[in-house]
Design an enzyme around this catalytic site. Structure first.
Site, short mmCIF file in Angstrom:
data_model
loop_
_atom_site.label_atom_id
_atom_site.label_comp_id
_atom_site.label_asym_id
_atom_site.label_seq_id
_atom_site.Cartn_x
_atom_site.Cartn_y
_atom_site.Cartn_z
N VAL A 287 -7.52 3.04 -0.38
CA VAL A 287 -6.79 2.73 0.85
C VAL A 287 -6.33 3.98 1.59
O VAL A 287 -6.60 4.17 2.78
CB VAL A 287 -5.54 1.85 0.50
CG1 VAL A 287 -4.65 1.64 1.72
CG2 VAL A 287 -5.96 0.51 -0.10
N ASP A 288 -5.65 4.87 0.86
CA ASP A 288 -4.93 5.97 1.51
C ASP A 288 -5.80 6.88 2.38
O ASP A 288 -5.38 7.26 3.48
CB ASP A 288 -4.21 6.83 0.45
CG ASP A 288 -3.24 6.01 -0.37
OD1 ASP A 288 -2.94 4.88 0.03
OD2 ASP A 288 -2.81 6.50 -1.43
N HIS B 133 -3.99 0.40 -5.37
CA HIS B 133 -3.39 0.42 -4.05
C HIS B 133 -3.68 1.72 -3.33
O HIS B 133 -3.62 1.80 -2.11
CB HIS B 133 -1.87 0.23 -4.21
CG HIS B 133 -1.15 0.05 -2.92
ND1 HIS B 133 -1.00 1.07 -2.02
CD2 HIS B 133 -0.56 -1.01 -2.38
CE1 HIS B 133 -0.32 0.62 -0.97
NE2 HIS B 133 -0.05 -0.64 -1.18
N CYS B 134 -4.03 2.77 -4.08
CA CYS B 134 -4.03 4.11 -3.47
C CYS B 134 -5.41 4.62 -3.05
O CYS B 134 -5.68 4.78 -1.86
CB CYS B 134 -3.41 5.11 -4.44
SG CYS B 134 -1.71 4.70 -4.84
N ILE B 135 -6.27 4.90 -4.03
CA ILE B 135 -7.49 5.66 -3.74
C ILE B 135 -8.42 4.94 -2.74
O ILE B 135 -8.99 5.59 -1.86
CB ILE B 135 -8.26 6.03 -5.05
CG1 ILE B 135 -7.30 6.64 -6.08
CG2 ILE B 135 -9.41 6.98 -4.78
CD1 ILE B 135 -6.69 7.95 -5.71
#
Ligand SMILES: NC(=O)c1ccc[n+]([C@@H]2O[C@H](COP(=O)([O-])OP(=O)(O)OC[C@H]3O[C@@H](n4cnc5c(N)ncnc54)[C@H](O)[C@@H]3O)[C@@H](O)[C@H]2O)c1
Length: 459
Positions: A300-301, A296-298
């Site tokens: 997307v963020d 979910h993070c790398i």
């Protein structure tokens, strides 16, 4: 014991309730971040209420079950015995002393921030807000979200004319205990799923309050479950801290992914090089190449920041370049499979390929943005006959961006596949046995490190 009369500010009252474990904590969004957080507070004897709009999750928890692999039903039942409950009923928000929001922050189809979960949650909270409550956002987002998006909704839509406490530690609000105020902070989640080397408690918690009071209250709340809190000057500084951490990872992974492709051409083993470089006791931190970014993070963020940067006429070139390289990795994997099959005088079209690992990284049950999903689609598009095995995913159905409807294939009769493709290096796999039994193994993770066989192609 009720808070003493000496507790004459909202901050004092809240801190005292936290200390006495009388503070009621509401956690909104009971996913990978919110549920473990709720359980941590419950373990520390707080009364915790979890809020989620997903009725299946609420029902599972009500029945004492779990829907996250690494959280056992026993842990849920222990929390329930301690008073933990889950609900979709936002009217219970008014009973809470602190509200922690852990809802998703994905990208939309145009690769732009999708804040609809944050705004949806904020609209739901606002009518039930009461003075003295502490509201904390944990979802990863661009700097300014807490103050520019969340606070105005809370202020406009609450029913009592409440305002968020602003100003420094010596504000009138703090001196006078303004009965019309609530506290707001941002504190990023820093968990590393599947990483068992650092206890959650030992990961310092960064906190940025809208004012000194909010920071102090949030630090007191997190101090109950984390060994160290790190206050920063504002919610925006805390929001940016989280993005810096993830962009640092994204850019460094892109760097090794690019150098891996060059190393393959030069006949150099990039993993050997990284391991050697990592012996330097200063100035180098190892990052490892792979089949593409997931989670979910790398992936997307960083794009939350590049989107926001445009408001300031600024192009975040590092983020864009890293994105380009990382997004290209599944295509590199396909090219490697094609080359490996070609060495055996076979075409990808019509070949049987078994993909090992569906999760975006090893030993977790999280599929979000997994490069395996793209790799399967690309293999199918090229005419390969693809199946997969993943102990964490007996089936894969439909997601936001895919519709595979596949079942995990047992790890038997591996000789029938033209290629076994390692995409996720789960610890449970017996790689020696896999290599022994397969015709050809393409390894994107260096999972076969130490195994010598002409059947292995590392890519
Ligand atoms: N998963 C991680 O490892 C990780 C690590 C660091 C940060 N984060 C960040 O934390 C945030 C949450 O991530 P996650 O992995 O827990 O997501 P998730 O999808 O696992 O869980 C989010 C939950 O929020 C619920 N939800 C959505 N809208 C809601 C609403 N209006 N009211 C109540 N519940 C609602 C969903 O039903 C879901 O259960 C994201 O911003 C993510 O970037 C995640």
């Amino acid at each position: 014991m009720p808070p003493s009369s000496a507790a004459d500010t909202i901050l004092d009252q809240l801190k005292q309730k936290i200390q006495l474990r009388q503070a009621r904590i509401g956690v909104i969004g009971l996913g990978y971040v919110g549920l473990p957080l709720a359980l941590l507070y419950s373990e520390q004897k707080f009364q915790v209420t979890g809020f989620d709009i997903d009725a299946r999750k609420v029902d599972t928890l009500a029945q004492g079950g779990s829907y996250i692999y690494r959280i056992t039903a026993e842990e849920i039942q222990a929390a329930k015995a301690q008073g933990f409950s889950a609900t979709s009923d936002y009217s219970q928000i008014s009973d809470m002393d602190a509200i922690i929001i852990c809802v998703p922050t994905p990208l939309n189809e145009y690769h732009e921030p999708d804040l609809s979960y944050i705004t949806g949650t904020t609209h739901s909270i606002a009518p039930h807000l009461r003075a003295g409550q502490l509201v904390i956002l944990e979802s990863t987002t661009y700097p300014g979200t807490t103050e520019e998006i969340m606070v105005p909704i809370l202020e406009k839509e609450n029913r009592s004319g409440l305002k968020a406490a602003r100003g420094g530690a010596s504000s009138d609000a703090q001196k006078n205990n303004n009965p019309k105020e609530f506290l707001v902070a941002f504190s990023p989640e820093r968990e590393d799923p599947g990483n068992t080397t650092v206890a959650r408690r030992d990961i310092p918690k960064v906190v940025g309050g809208l004012n000194g009071q909010a920071s102090e209250a949030a630090c007191a709340l997190y101090g109950a479950i984390f060994n160290r809190t790190v206050p920063v000057s504002s919610p925006a500084a805390a929001e940016m801290t989280k993005l810096l951490e993830n962009i640092y990872r994204c850019v460094n992974i892109a760097l090794v992914n690019e150098l891996k492709q060059l190393s393959i051409r030069m006949g150099i083993d990039i993993w050997e090089v990284i391991d050697a470089a990592a012996t330097k006791p200063f100035g180098f931190h190892p990052f490892y190449p792979g089949p593409g970014l997931g989670g979910h993070c790398i992936p997307v963020d960083p794009f939350y920041l590049s989107w926001k940067a445009k408001e300031f006429d600024f192009r975040t070139k590092f983020i864009e370049l890293a994105g380009e390289i990382n997004v290209g990795m599944p295509y590199h994997v396909i090219a490697s499979v094609v080359n490996a099959l070609n060495q055996k005088k076979k075409a990808l079209n019509g070949s049987k390929v078994l993909m090992l690992g569906m999760a975006y990284k090893k030993d977790i049950d999280d599929l979000r943005e997994s490069p395996a999903l793209t790799i399967i689609e690309l293999l199918q598009k090229e005419g390969a006959d693809v199946c997969y095995n993943d102990p964490y995913f007996p089936t894969v159905g439909r997601g936001r961006k895919y519709d595979l409807q596949m079942k995990s294939t047992p790890l038997t009769n591996l000789g029938q596949y033209d290629c076994v493709l390692i995409v996720t290096d789960h610890t449970d796999y017996d790689y020696k046995k896999i290599v022994d039994e397969s015709q050809l193994v393409v390894d994107t993770r260096n999972a076969t490190k130490g195994i010598k066989s002409p059947k292995i192609v590392r890519c």
